[in-house]
Design a protein around this motif. Structure first.
Motif, PDB file in Angstrom:
ATOM      1  N   THR A  38       0.851  -1.181   0.000  1.00 60.54           N
ATOM      2  CA  THR A  38       0.000   0.000   0.000  1.00 60.54           C
ATOM      3  C   THR A  38       0.891   1.236   0.000  1.00 60.54           C
ATOM      4  N   LEU A  39       0.654   2.113  -0.969  1.00 60.31           N
ATOM      5  CA  LEU A  39       1.417   3.355  -1.072  1.00 60.31           C
ATOM      6  C   LEU A  39       0.447   4.523  -1.120  1.00 60.31           C
ATOM      7  N   PRO A  40       0.824   5.657  -0.523  1.00 66.93           N
ATOM      8  CA  PRO A  40      -0.057   6.820  -0.551  1.00 66.93           C
ATOM      9  C   PRO A  40      -0.099   7.437  -1.950  1.00 66.93           C
ATOM     10  N   VAL A  41      -1.169   8.152  -2.219  1.00 68.64           N
ATOM     11  CA  VAL A  41      -1.295   8.836  -3.502  1.00 68.64           C
ATOM     12  C   VAL A  41      -0.266   9.954  -3.591  1.00 68.64           C
ATOM     13  N   LYS A  42      -0.068  10.673  -2.488  1.00 73.23           N
ATOM     14  CA  LYS A  42       0.905  11.754  -2.445  1.00 73.23           C
ATOM     15  C   LYS A  42       2.082  11.308  -1.593  1.00 73.23           C
ATOM     16  N   GLN A  43       3.283  11.387  -2.150  1.00 73.92           N
ATOM     17  CA  GLN A  43       4.484  10.968  -1.436  1.00 73.92           C
ATOM     18  C   GLN A  43       4.856  11.987  -0.374  1.00 73.92           C
ATOM     19  N   THR A  44       5.260  11.478   0.809  1.00 73.69           N
ATOM     20  CA  THR A  44       5.741  12.352   1.872  1.00 73.69           C
ATOM     21  C   THR A  44       7.254  12.458   1.769  1.00 73.69           C
ATOM     22  N   SER A  45       7.823  13.467   2.396  1.00 71.19           N
ATOM     23  CA  SER A  45       9.272  13.611   2.386  1.00 71.19           C
ATOM     24  C   SER A  45       9.890  12.595   3.335  1.00 71.19           C
TER      25      SER A  45
END
Length: 50
Positions: A38-45
């Motif tokens: 599972t990966l988020p739609v918006k990448q975090t830093s």
């Protein structure tokens, strides 16, 4: 039947975590296992991901 070093899944887990996601596993004896990435739609830093 299958050979390997056993490091593939930990590498995948680390990649997913660095992108703010996760990997989970579900297993049914005699039927094998399913792994869900599972990966988020918006990448975090990297700093936000911890």
């Amino acid at each position: 039947e299958y050979e390997g070093t056993g490091i593939g899944l930990p590498i995948c887990r680390k990649i997913a975590e660095r992108h703010g996601g996760s990997i989970t596993a579900e297993s049914v004896p005699g039927n094998g296992a399913s792994f869900i990435a599972t990966l988020p739609v918006k990448q975090t830093s990297v700093e936000d991901a911890g």
